[in-house]
Design an enzyme around this catalytic site. Structure first.
Site, PDB file in Angstrom:
ATOM      1  N   HIS A 192    -101.487 -68.014  26.327  1.00 54.72           N
ATOM      2  CA  HIS A 192    -101.848 -66.925  25.535  1.00 54.72           C
ATOM      3  C   HIS A 192    -103.056 -66.890  25.211  1.00 54.72           C
ATOM      4  O   HIS A 192    -103.806 -65.605  25.268  1.00 54.72           O
ATOM      5  CB  HIS A 192    -101.058 -66.813  24.145  1.00 54.72           C
ATOM      6  CG  HIS A 192     -99.495 -66.468  24.395  1.00 54.72           C
ATOM      7  ND1 HIS A 192     -98.596 -67.361  24.766  1.00 54.72           N
ATOM      8  CD2 HIS A 192     -99.033 -65.012  24.377  1.00 54.72           C
ATOM      9  CE1 HIS A 192     -97.364 -66.658  24.734  1.00 54.72           C
ATOM     10  NE2 HIS A 192     -97.634 -65.358  24.784  1.00 54.72           N
ATOM     11  N   ARG A 234     -98.461 -57.651  20.337  1.00 54.80           N
ATOM     12  CA  ARG A 234     -97.889 -58.826  20.012  1.00 54.80           C
ATOM     13  C   ARG A 234     -98.204 -59.000  18.433  1.00 54.80           C
ATOM     14  O   ARG A 234     -99.259 -59.379  18.074  1.00 54.80           O
ATOM     15  CB  ARG A 234     -98.634 -59.998  20.871  1.00 54.80           C
ATOM     16  CG  ARG A 234     -98.368 -59.870  22.420  1.00 54.80           C
ATOM     17  CD  ARG A 234     -99.323 -60.835  22.859  1.00 54.80           C
ATOM     18  NE  ARG A 234     -98.841 -60.925  24.458  1.00 54.80           N
ATOM     19  CZ  ARG A 234     -99.292 -60.938  25.486  1.00 54.80           C
ATOM     20  NH1 ARG A 234    -100.151 -60.038  25.572  1.00 54.80           N
ATOM     21  NH2 ARG A 234     -98.812 -61.176  26.708  1.00 54.80           N
ATOM     22  N   ARG A 288     -93.310 -55.626  19.229  1.00 58.75           N
ATOM     23  CA  ARG A 288     -92.530 -57.083  19.433  1.00 58.75           C
ATOM     24  C   ARG A 288     -92.441 -57.635  18.324  1.00 58.75           C
ATOM     25  O   ARG A 288     -93.537 -58.024  17.735  1.00 58.75           O
ATOM     26  CB  ARG A 288     -92.996 -57.825  20.589  1.00 58.75           C
ATOM     27  CG  ARG A 288     -92.435 -59.211  20.801  1.00 58.75           C
ATOM     28  CD  ARG A 288     -92.787 -59.862  22.107  1.00 58.75           C
ATOM     29  NE  ARG A 288     -94.060 -60.562  21.733  1.00 58.75           N
ATOM     30  CZ  ARG A 288     -94.679 -61.252  22.825  1.00 58.75           C
ATOM     31  NH1 ARG A 288     -94.141 -61.298  23.778  1.00 58.75           N
ATOM     32  NH2 ARG A 288     -95.711 -61.885  22.514  1.00 58.75           N
ATOM     33  N   GLU A 298     -87.004 -62.363  29.486  1.00 54.81           N
ATOM     34  CA  GLU A 298     -87.900 -63.208  29.956  1.00 54.81           C
ATOM     35  C   GLU A 298     -87.364 -64.550  30.173  1.00 54.81           C
ATOM     36  O   GLU A 298     -87.900 -65.643  30.238  1.00 54.81           O
ATOM     37  CB  GLU A 298     -89.256 -63.310  29.107  1.00 54.81           C
ATOM     38  CG  GLU A 298     -88.837 -63.164  27.419  1.00 54.81           C
ATOM     39  CD  GLU A 298     -90.202 -62.812  26.791  1.00 54.81           C
ATOM     40  OE1 GLU A 298     -91.293 -63.040  27.289  1.00 54.81           O
ATOM     41  OE2 GLU A 298     -90.079 -62.845  25.423  1.00 54.81           O
ATOM     42  N   ASN A 312     -94.218 -63.333  32.432  1.00 55.64           N
ATOM     43  CA  ASN A 312     -94.946 -64.414  32.185  1.00 55.64           C
ATOM     44  C   ASN A 312     -93.897 -65.493  31.978  1.00 55.64           C
ATOM     45  O   ASN A 312     -93.908 -66.763  32.586  1.00 55.64           O
ATOM     46  CB  ASN A 312     -95.927 -64.603  31.147  1.00 55.64           C
ATOM     47  CG  ASN A 312     -96.768 -63.301  31.295  1.00 55.64           C
ATOM     48  OD1 ASN A 312     -97.086 -62.915  32.294  1.00 55.64           O
ATOM     49  ND2 ASN A 312     -97.284 -62.595  30.143  1.00 55.64           N
ATOM     50  N   ASP A 313     -93.140 -65.174  30.845  1.00 51.07           N
ATOM     51  CA  ASP A 313     -92.093 -66.238  30.585  1.00 51.07           C
ATOM     52  C   ASP A 313     -91.063 -66.553  31.379  1.00 51.07           C
ATOM     53  O   ASP A 313     -90.410 -67.408  31.846  1.00 51.07           O
ATOM     54  CB  ASP A 313     -91.785 -66.044  28.965  1.00 51.07           C
ATOM     55  CG  ASP A 313     -92.648 -66.543  28.231  1.00 51.07           C
ATOM     56  OD1 ASP A 313     -92.831 -67.787  28.315  1.00 51.07           O
ATOM     57  OD2 ASP A 313     -93.009 -65.864  27.241  1.00 51.07           O
ATOM     58  N   ARG A 322     -96.475 -72.637  31.907  1.00 50.44           N
ATOM     59  CA  ARG A 322     -97.234 -71.444  32.182  1.00 50.44           C
ATOM     60  C   ARG A 322     -98.704 -71.821  31.654  1.00 50.44           C
ATOM     61  O   ARG A 322     -99.625 -71.297  31.990  1.00 50.44           O
ATOM     62  CB  ARG A 322     -96.758 -70.073  31.469  1.00 50.44           C
ATOM     63  CG  ARG A 322     -96.684 -70.223  30.009  1.00 50.44           C
ATOM     64  CD  ARG A 322     -96.231 -68.985  29.374  1.00 50.44           C
ATOM     65  NE  ARG A 322     -97.015 -67.969  28.948  1.00 50.44           N
ATOM     66  CZ  ARG A 322     -96.655 -66.836  28.400  1.00 50.44           C
ATOM     67  NH1 ARG A 322     -95.401 -66.501  27.940  1.00 50.44           N
ATOM     68  NH2 ARG A 322     -97.456 -66.056  27.757  1.00 50.44           N
ATOM     69  N   CYS A 334     -94.231 -56.091  30.901  1.00 50.70           N
ATOM     70  CA  CYS A 334     -95.436 -56.230  30.225  1.00 50.70           C
ATOM     71  C   CYS A 334     -96.102 -57.745  30.443  1.00 50.70           C
ATOM     72  O   CYS A 334     -97.156 -57.979  29.853  1.00 50.70           O
ATOM     73  CB  CYS A 334     -94.966 -56.049  28.765  1.00 50.70           C
ATOM     74  SG  CYS A 334     -93.742 -56.747  28.324  1.00 50.70           S
TER      75      CYS A 334
HETATM   76  C1  PEP Z   1     -94.311 -62.383  29.035  1.00 51.20           C
HETATM   77  O1  PEP Z   1     -93.736 -63.488  28.764  1.00 51.20           O
HETATM   78  O2  PEP Z   1     -94.397 -61.902  30.097  1.00 51.20           O
HETATM   79  C2  PEP Z   1     -94.871 -61.556  27.909  1.00 51.20           C
HETATM   80  C3  PEP Z   1     -95.179 -60.413  28.067  1.00 51.20           C
HETATM   81  O3  PEP Z   1     -94.847 -62.158  26.701  1.00 51.20           O
HETATM   82  P1  PEP Z   1     -95.892 -63.266  26.192  1.00 51.20           P
HETATM   83  O4  PEP Z   1     -96.857 -63.516  27.200  1.00 51.20           O
HETATM   84  O5  PEP Z   1     -96.273 -62.950  24.822  1.00 51.20           O
HETATM   85  O6  PEP Z   1     -95.154 -64.360  25.867  1.00 51.20           O
HETATM   86 MG    MG Z   2     -93.169 -64.031  26.520  1.00 53.71          MG
END
Ligand code: PEP
Ligand code: MG
Length: 536
Positions: free
Chosen positions: A198, A295, A331, A426, A449-450, A460, A497
């Site tokens: 993050h 977020r 979110r 995710e 991402n997750d 990650r 996203c």
């Molecule tokens: C993701 O996981 O792709 C996402 C957009 O949420 P975050 O990166 O805040 O976990």
């Molecule tokens: Mg995420």
């Protein structure tokens, strides 16, 4: 000149002076017995440290009020009150006098006792005060001992929190990112921290050049060292000479904003991800098609406490105003993983990314959930509000959250059609039940991402394994297509996203498989639009 090569986290080139940040917390102080003749000296040291800390906290209160907001600044003014509490100070002085101990150990002992007392209280808000007491204790001991956690600008009278400097830290953490002076930090260099963390995302959204994975860099520089950061190649140079700087960064202020006037192609939305009102304003300036991911947890990370319904509602209202009528997807707080809220005192977890996070945390804390949902539902007097659930693991869990939100909306007497609910996809298990989840959602959003992290069992945030973090992998793409098809079958919109939506070459491929809403960092909106127009 010394060269380090690491992982590019956020592009751009910059040259500047170093500001060191240390996540190292002050060690517990040991008791040092003193002679009676030293009592007055220890009490004077204590009084001086209290004065110094009170001034610092006053300054923080003013700075944070101006930079972030009144609600967030209250934490520091509350801590100043605790610091100046007459009873606590008198008890510490008495302890020094009767027990004949140094000031550090008297502070540790007496503040520690108050902290324990608050921690044992049943009221959650009072329990949280113990965190403030702990932070005051820590600040006071650091001041007495002449050490500081956090920004550690040796030689500077007043820490600049990275202002006009390049931050060098052991680790790229969300905590560091929210406490630095984000509008003025010029670059970030760290020993650890992956491209998907993050903190990395915040750096990219702020457009700050950043490089990570540079073992040994922290001890190779000192506060004020000259550094050139090349976020495009992942290189960092210590003490570069003038000629080298000019060759690498020929025109430091060049920036083309020609692309800022592009619109998204018909039928496609290019939205922005945001974590603050500032981000939303930036997104509006470049006329992004909305905020595909707001977020909300970052608000709590910044404030370092829970916020009440009124405070949250005011904040979300400002977000909606800044969005100028474009849709915003809020979110619900996605706590856990690399976004710890220390004040909640969640037990330390061995595997926080697999722990009490996202939807699990929300269901386990119905009071926190209800406060946030009510704060959002209150905005329905002016807008239709979109609420998204993080880290959904399966259909039953999603169903529970939908029912809770719908119940709150009913209780508040609001028309259900004014609230849209959606799930973030995710986790692989949510993907496996995608049809059921889509059936009970107004929209879906892919958190790639997750999803990548969990699909390939690859952390990650860990630079060591970043080679396996591959957004191009066919397994991931088959899941993305499956999610797009499930959404189309239920006739609901699906967006993506995660960071991959903004990677070169990805936007058109995502659109080709049916994902027509892309939400990327606002710095990337124009580039993505430009790419789509060229390929059209
Ligand atoms: C993701 O996981 O792709 C996402 C957009 O949420 P975050 O990166 O805040 O976990
Ligand atoms: Mg995420």
């Amino acid at each position: 000149m010394n060269r380090f090569k690491g992982l590019s986290i956020s592009g751009g080139k910059v040259h500047g002076a170093v500001c060191l940040y240390s996540a190292h917390k002050h060690a517990d102080t040991t008791v040092r017995l003193i002679a009676e003749t030293e009592i007055a000296f220890e009490i004077e040291r204590l009084d001086n440290a209290v004065d110094e800390c009170a001034k610092e906290l006053e300054q923080f209160t003013a700075d944070v009020r101006e930079r972030v907001g009144a609600a967030e600044s209250e934490i520091f003014s509350a801590q100043r009150h605790i610091l100046l509490d007459k009873t606590i100070l008198a008890t510490i002085r008495a302890h020094i006098t009767t027990e004949l101990t140094n000031a550090e150990s008297a502070v540790a002992r007496i503040f520690g006792q108050f902290e324990e007392r608050f921690l044992a209280m049943s009221d959650m808000l009072l329990r949280e005060r113990s965190t403030d007491i702990g932070e005051v204790r820590h600040r006071l001991i650091s001041s007495l001992a002449g050490t500081r956690a956090g920004f550690n600008c040796a030689g500077l009278h007043k820490c600049s929190r990275g202002r006009d400097r390049i931050i060098v830290a052991e680790e790229l953490t969300a905590d560091m990112m929210v406490h630095m002076d984000s509008s003025r930090v010029r670059g970030i260099v760290t020993e650890k921290g992956g491209v998907g963390s993050h903190a990395a995302m915040i750096a990219r959204s702020l457009g700050i050049p950043a490089v990570s994975g540079l073992r040994g860099v922290y001890s190779a520089v000192s506060c004020g060292s000259s550094l050139l950061v090349d976020g495009d190649t992942g290189e960092v140079f210590i003490d570069p000479d003038e000629r080298f700087i000019v060759e690498r960064i020929p025109d430091p202020d060049s920036f083309s904003d020609a692309a800022c006037h592009l619109e998204s192609p018909a039928g496609i939305s290019v939205m922005a991800n945001a974590s603050s009102i500032e981000d939303v304003r930036n997104a509006s300036t470049i006329r992004a098609d909305g905020i595909g991911l707001f977020r909300t947890e970052i608000l709590f990370l910044r404030a370092e406490r829970l916020l009440g319904e009124d405070e949250q509602s005011d904040y979300y209202r400002q977000v909606m105003v800044a969005a100028h009528g474009r849709p915003v997807t809020f979110r619900l707080m996605d706590i856990g993983g690399d976004k710890e809220l220390p004040f909640l005192r969640i037990e330390k977890e061995e595997n926080p990314f697999l722990g009490f996070r996202g939807a699990r945390f929300l269901l386990g804390n119905p009071d926190i959930l209800e406060t946030q949902v009510r704060a959002l539902v209150r905005l329905c007097d002016q807008w239709t509000i979109r609420i998204m659930f993080p880290m959904i693991i399966d259909a039953p869990q999603h169903r529970k959250l939908v029912a809770l939100v719908r119940g709150i909306v009913d209780k508040m007497g609001i028309d259900q059609s004014k609230i849209k609910v959606g799930a973030m996809i995710e986790t692989p298990s949510a993907f496996m039940q995608i049809d059921e989840i889509a059936a009970e959602s107004d929209f879906l959003s892919i958190g790639s991402n997750d999803l990548t992290q969990y699909m390939f069992a690859v952390d990650r945030s860990n630079a060591l394994v970043s080679g396996d973090y591959n957004p191009d992998h066919p397994v991931l793409w088959s899941a993305l297509s499956g999610i797009a098809k499930a959404a189309a079958a239920k006739n609901i919109p699906v967006s993506i996203c995660g960071e991959m939506a903004g990677m070169p070459g990805m936007p058109q491929r995502l659109i080709d498989i049916g994902i027509k809403i892309l939400s990327v960092s606002s710095k990337l909106v124009s580039r993505v639009r430009g790419e789509l127009i060229v390929t059209a």
